[in-house]
Motif scaffolding. Structure first.
Motif, mmCIF file in Angstrom:
data_model
loop_
_atom_site.group_PDB
_atom_site.id
_atom_site.type_symbol
_atom_site.label_atom_id
_atom_site.label_comp_id
_atom_site.label_asym_id
_atom_site.label_seq_id
_atom_site.Cartn_x
_atom_site.Cartn_y
_atom_site.Cartn_z
ATOM 1 N N GLN A 146 0.810 -1.219 0.000
ATOM 2 C CA GLN A 146 0.000 0.000 0.000
ATOM 3 C C GLN A 146 0.838 1.261 0.000
ATOM 4 O O GLN A 146 0.328 2.341 -0.259
ATOM 5 C CB GLN A 146 -0.925 0.005 1.218
ATOM 6 N N MET A 147 2.117 1.140 0.301
ATOM 7 C CA MET A 147 2.950 2.338 0.327
ATOM 8 C C MET A 147 3.272 2.759 -1.094
ATOM 9 O O MET A 147 3.514 1.916 -1.949
ATOM 10 C CB MET A 147 4.251 2.051 1.087
ATOM 11 N N THR A 207 -4.009 5.194 -7.154
ATOM 12 C CA THR A 207 -5.468 5.133 -7.133
ATOM 13 C C THR A 207 -5.840 3.698 -6.791
ATOM 14 O O THR A 207 -5.536 2.793 -7.564
ATOM 15 C CB THR A 207 -6.062 5.510 -8.492
ATOM 16 N N PRO A 208 -6.446 3.473 -5.635
ATOM 17 C CA PRO A 208 -6.745 2.092 -5.252
ATOM 18 C C PRO A 208 -7.719 1.449 -6.232
ATOM 19 O O PRO A 208 -8.501 2.140 -6.891
ATOM 20 C CB PRO A 208 -7.397 2.240 -3.874
ATOM 21 N N ARG A 216 -12.280 8.417 -11.107
ATOM 22 C CA ARG A 216 -12.382 9.794 -11.562
ATOM 23 C C ARG A 216 -12.696 10.725 -10.387
ATOM 24 O O ARG A 216 -12.054 11.763 -10.212
ATOM 25 C CB ARG A 216 -13.455 9.891 -12.648
ATOM 26 N N ILE A 217 -13.669 10.338 -9.599
ATOM 27 C CA ILE A 217 -14.046 11.183 -8.452
ATOM 28 C C ILE A 217 -12.913 11.223 -7.442
ATOM 29 O O ILE A 217 -12.598 12.267 -6.865
ATOM 30 C CB ILE A 217 -15.338 10.651 -7.807
ATOM 31 N N PHE A 218 -12.274 10.084 -7.257
ATOM 32 C CA PHE A 218 -11.160 9.998 -6.298
ATOM 33 C C PHE A 218 -10.085 11.016 -6.650
ATOM 34 O O PHE A 218 -9.504 11.656 -5.781
ATOM 35 C CB PHE A 218 -10.597 8.572 -6.344
ATOM 36 N N GLY A 242 -13.573 3.996 -1.408
ATOM 37 C CA GLY A 242 -13.968 2.604 -1.289
ATOM 38 C C GLY A 242 -13.337 1.932 -0.100
ATOM 39 O O GLY A 242 -12.994 0.763 -0.127
ATOM 40 N N ASN A 243 -13.166 2.687 0.962
ATOM 41 C CA ASN A 243 -12.484 2.190 2.155
ATOM 42 C C ASN A 243 -13.382 2.505 3.345
ATOM 43 O O ASN A 243 -13.952 3.598 3.419
ATOM 44 C CB ASN A 243 -11.143 2.947 2.224
#
Lengths: 197, 153, 381, 316
Positions: free
Chosen positions: A97-98, D67-68, D74-76, D131-132
């Motif tokens: 994640q880093m 970006t996860p 897009r919103i992120f 999304g977290n």
């Protein structure tokens, strides 16, 4: 990041960008080295020394390095403590994640090799380098906070050899101890005896 | 209360438990058979042993010895409650209904020795991952990832 | 192994719309789990409906390792159990070995053990109070408390050369005698520590937000505390007056004059208060012990390197900073123990988390967890 | 055309001002926090650690932009700007010299109160799009908190507006008299507290509470996108301090003519540092306590202030 990578590629491909590349690298390495925010992956005893390192007496903030619990905001993961088989997936995931560029400091004997838990333990992973690319190892059970400070300085030296261009390594003198060094514990005259042992 | 007073008190209140009582290293030990474990434990609880301090097991070869350490606050004295379960069918009664403290401790015994506790509400592994094979504190536990320490002495 | 949590429960709200339970996975690496604990929290809005601790992320198999080591070689392993209070596990283990092997400890060693353990109690409580404060965002209080701990660690370093894993208490005595001028520095610390404690009392317990965060949160009834096997400040915060130093006296504790602080409400606030007052009591014990300390040897005479007690089993317990820490050793006559079991107070105390956190908010969950003061080296062993 | 050009110039100047103030703010925060905690703070990079923040900023720019996978990409990506832009816009109406503001609007005070609070939208979508679970909870908390504290903050400013009889910040500065401070004391306190809460700073930092939600709504932002969130926080701090120093304390008129800017900047610095001081002294509140403070303490107090001013004004 993407832009920086592309810039590095362009500069190294053209072959013209030597001076520009080295200047940019010097600036980038300076900023990365001076602002090493730590992901404190403290699991066991060493976590106490990790906490002590950033508190009043040792004050890591002086070096521009302070702990952030969120992996996304950090540059260097300090694995302080024993990693067990149950914990390893979580550590690996936090490392993933880093954001790049990222480094790992293995703090303490457990993170280096399993330490005191090397023998007879069925659940301890013998060294985090089994699943993480470790840059700096610190020995000690637990190491003193000063050792951790030393590790940060060593890591800074390591960063100073890095380049934004792929495959380029700068030649800088590292002050890492080598065999034959007086500071390494072996006197120059007695190198062979040391080897024989 | 010292240990001899405890013995007298126990013999007075529960004559059936009296012959099972012995003193080892200054501690009272009550060895029962495992089907009588629950009754003996509830008897001790009525006697004033209100705390379950420790629950563990010992690998004794043919059998596993389940050990409970009970403490009484009012009498300031502790006692061991022991029973042997066979290795091939390790099963005994849970003391969770008497002392909730047994909830995690018996889970740990299950995790480490594979002893099944009947009447326990949540018999899962606690310390090791759920997909672990084997019970590490058994003397015959083997694991490829385990390196045995060389015998220096 | 994956880090998946179990499926979410769907229910229907009053107006017929489906409502999904929010499941939050706290840990195993989270800033306020005090180590590597994972708590699966089921939330209804911000309210915790179920909190299930998942432990074992630091399970190193120390009890298995003990079976292949001699009695003396186990002592360094006990340091790594409760790494905030290494002296306790050292002492509890050594007491069990001494009981098993019939070793008599010289009086000076007993006094030294009492002094280091009371110092360790202060250090451990400072860590606990500080990290509990950090859980609510008061980082400064943590640093002030940690400063006090740092002084003790320095004293320990001068005594035995280690900052954290001391390996100081050995079967039959202690490893080193006190260096010159050490007791003066210790007494000086006791004096300044009282001032610091009053400062912390004002800064932390006098703060209106801190009181609001702690009072009435995580209430544990006295009956529950006894039935669930809670001990130490967790039990005493609920009003259970049970301290092994007083009620099952060991070592030279009967010679000292000290009180056992107990709470009444059993909430987070009382547990923290008990820890604070215990630091004052520890200072008292240290001062008395230093004044009474006799001369003489610090190790038992004629002790063999290889201890091989006769077959049998022994249990001994001491009051650690977290509660009654017991060690159960089974010997089959050889130079190595057949089985060593550490009854860790933090393990039993942590089992109370679902009980005390339920019905509170997510923010209170971390406060409740902090008030139980788990040290995961000891919980997972 | 000239309007557009002026806009660009103001935008650039404002952007640089916010970036600078962020650096000064973070440096000040780290130094003041260190002093409170008996430490030294940044010391090694440059003289007195002054180059620490340039190094941090450069490093953040050079970081990977993650970006996860589970995020709404897009919103992120645009969410940080939704937080930053409204707060930057709020700065333009603040008078920076007696009788002069970048945007001398007749509804300047309304503009200052309304536009920066649009950043709640950014916080909400940042939390939601990550999304977290932590980020979502943080976003929800942030939205609830910012909307609640809008009310006492607006009411406290209203008292000054009644006293000055104008919504134009420049007029308020010119109308300012020293006895407004004692008269308006409750209002000043309410404004101060609710501004801190509005900025999600300690002891009201529950949306990003480090010990509960790890980092709250920006938990999944890396590199410079997280830096923009930081910039918004310090930009907001700057705006709140400038506004407080100008409107409530009237520091622009303490010295005659253009020298007023000296006291003005000093006043801003004092308010900003005291916000840092508060953050590093107090523990964090719980969401329900936070709401109680907003609705049951601060709002009634602001109303009391309004009544006091309303009673006094006809007699002036």
């Amino acid at each position: 990041m993407a832009f920086v990578d592309r810039l590095g590629e362009i500069l190294s491909e053209g072959g013209q960008g030597g001076i520009i590349l080295t200047s940019i690298d010097a600036l980038a390495d300076w900023s990365r080295g001076k602002s090493l925010w730590a992901m404190p992956m403290g699991t066991a005893c060493c976590a106490m020394e990790l906490i002590a390192a950033s508190f009043a007496k040792f004050d890591f903030d002086r070096h521009g390095s302070f702990p952030r619990p969120d992996p996304r905001h950090t540059d260097v993961m300090v694995v302080a403590g024993t990693i067990t088989r149950k914990m390893a997936p979580a550590v690996k995931r936090l490392y993933e994640q880093m954001p790049e560029p990222k480094w790992v400091i293995a703090m303490g004997n457990c993170a280096v090799s399993g330490g005191i838990f090397f023998y007879d333990s069925y659940s301890v992973i013998r060294g985090v380098d089994e699943f993480l690319p470790v840059d700096v190892y610190i020995a000690g059970c637990p190491p003193r906070p000063e050792s951790l400070q030393d590790a940060v300085l060593r890591l800074r030296e390591l960063i100073s050899t890095e380049s934004i261009a792929p495959g380029v390594k700068h030649e800088r003198t590292l002050s890492l101890p080598r065999s034959g060094d007086v500071s390494f514990g072996v006197r120059p005259g007695s190198a062979e005896e040391g080897d024989a042992e | 209360m010292n240990i001899t007073e405890l013995r007298d008190h126990l013999c007075e209140q529960h004559p059936d438990l009296c012959p099972l009582f012995s003193i080892e290293f200054g501690d009272g030990v009550l060895s029962v058979s495992c089907d009588k474990l629950y009754e003996a434990a509830s008897g001790l609880r009525d006697l004033g042993f209100d705390r379950l301090g420790m629950a563990t097991a010992v690998d004794r070869g043919e059998t596993f010895e389940v050990v409970y350490r009970l403490t009484s606050r009012s009498m300031s004295v502790g006692i061991f409650l022991k029973c042997h379960v066979p290795r091939d069918a390790p099963k005994t009664n849970s003391l969770f209904p008497l002392w909730p403290a047994a909830l995690w401790q018996e889970r740990e015994i299950f995790d480490m020795f594979g002893i099944d506790f009947e009447g326990h509400p949540d018999m899962r592994r606690i310390l090791l991952p759920d997909d672990w094979v084997g019970h590490p504190l058994r003397r015959d536990y083997t694991d490829d990832r385990m390196i045995r320490r060389p015998d220096y002495i | 192994m994956t880090l998946e949590v179990e499926s979410r429960k769907e229910t229907l709200a009053e107006d017929g719309l489906p409502v999904e339970e929010l499941v939050v996975n706290v840990g195993p690496s989270h800033p306020s789990t005090h180590g590597v604990c994972r708590v699966i929290v089921h939330l209804d809005g911000e309210i915790v409906t179920r909190a299930e601790p998942v432990i074992g992320y630091l399970h190193r198999g120390i009890e298995k390792m003990c079976e292949n080591r001699t009695y003396l070689q186990v002592v360094p392993l006990t340091d790594r159990l409760d790494y905030v209070g290494s002296m306790y596990a050292n002492w509890a283990y050594c007491r069990a070995v001494e009981r098993l092997a019939g070793i008599r400890v010289p009086e000076r060693a007993e006094y030294l053990r009492v002094i280091v353990c009371e110092m360790q109690r202060i250090a451990s409580h400072m860590m606990s109070l500080g990290s509990a404060a950090a859980d609510t965002g008061a980082a400064t209080m943590f640093i002030y408390a940690f400063d006090e701990r740092e002084t003790i660690v320095e004293l320990f370093e001068d005594l035995c050369g280690a900052r954290l894993t001391y390996n100081y208490v050995r079967p039959g005595g202690v490893s080193f005698d006190i260096p010159e001028g050490w007791t003066d520095r210790l007494l000086e610390f006791c004096r300044t520590h009282r001032v610091a404690l009053r400062e912390m009392d004002k800064l932390w317990f006098g703060n209106v937000i801190a009181r609001g965060r702690m009072k009435g949160i995580g209430v544990l009834a006295a009956d529950d505390a006894v039935a669930w096997g809670a001990s130490g400040p967790v039990a005493r915060g609920s009003g259970v007056n049970w301290d092994l130093r007083k009620h099952d006296p060991y070592s030279v504790y009967p010679r000292f004059d000290f009180d056992i602080p107990t709470g009444s409400a059993g909430d987070v606030y009382d547990r923290a208060r008990v820890r604070l007052y215990e630091c004052y009591e520890s200072c008292r014990i240290i001062e008395q012990a230093v004044a009474q300390m006799p001369g003489g040897p610090i190790k038992a005479e004629g002790l063999q390197r290889l201890i091989a007690p006769r077959p049998g089993d022994a249990y001994d317990h001491i009051e650690s900073a977290r509660g009654s820490l017991g060690v159960y050793i089974v010997s089959e006559g050889g130079p190595r123990p057949h089985r060593v079991k550490f009854r860790s107070p933090a393990f039993c105390n942590l089992a109370l988390l679902p009980l005390i956190a339920e019905g509170h908010m997510l923010s209170d969950l971390v406060v409740c967890l902090g008030s139980l003061d788990p040290v995961f080296g000891e919980v997972d062993r | 055309m000239s309007g557009l050009l002026g806009g660009i110039v103001f935008g650039l100047v404002g952007g640089v001002a916010i970036a600078l103030s962020t650096m000064v703010g973070v440096y000040g925060e780290r130094k003041i926090a260190a002093k409170i905690q008996r430490r030294f703070g940044p010391q090694e990079t440059g003289p007195y650690g002054l180059l620490q923040l340039p190094a941090d900023t450069l490093k953040m720019i050079l970081k990977e932009d993650i970006t996860p996978r589970q995020a709404d990409a897009r919103i992120f990506k645009i969410a940080p700007y939704f937080v930053f832009v409204p707060i930057a816009m709020g700065l333009v109406v603040i008078p920076v010299a007696a009788g002069w503001a970048a945007l001398d609007s007749s509804i300047g005070i309304l503009f200052f109160l309304a536009v920066p609070s649009l950043s709640v939208l950014g916080i909400l979508i940042a939390g939601w799009s990550s999304g977290n679970t932590y980020a979502t909870i943080g976003g929800m908390r942030g939205a609830a908190q910012m909307i609640s504290y809008e009310l006492p903050r607006t009411l406290s400013v209203l008292a000054v507006v009644i006293l000055a009889g104008s919504l134009r910040p420049v007029d308020v500065v010119q109308a300012w008299r020293w006895w407004w401070i004692p008269l308006n004391f409750i209002g000043i306190v309410v404004y101060y507290i609710s501004s801190i809460a509005e900025l999600n700073r300690g002891p009201f930092d529950i949306p990003e509470s480090e010990s509960e939600l790890v980092a709250g709504y920006f938990a999944d932002y890396a590199g410079i996108r997280w830096g923009i969130f930081m910039m918004s926080e310090y930009g907001g701090m700057l705006a709140a301090s400038l506004f407080g120093a100008a409107i409530f304390l009237g520091t622009l008129t303490w010295l005659p003519g253009p020298f007023g800017i000296i006291t003005f900047l000093l006043g801003t610095g004092v308010i900003g540092s005291s916000m840092i001081w508060v953050k590093w002294t107090f523990p964090r509140m719980r969401p329900d306590q936070l709401m109680t403070t907003a609705w049951k303490v601060l709002t009634p107090l602001a109303l009391v202030q309004l009544v006091i001013v309303g009673v006094v004004v006809p007699w002036l």
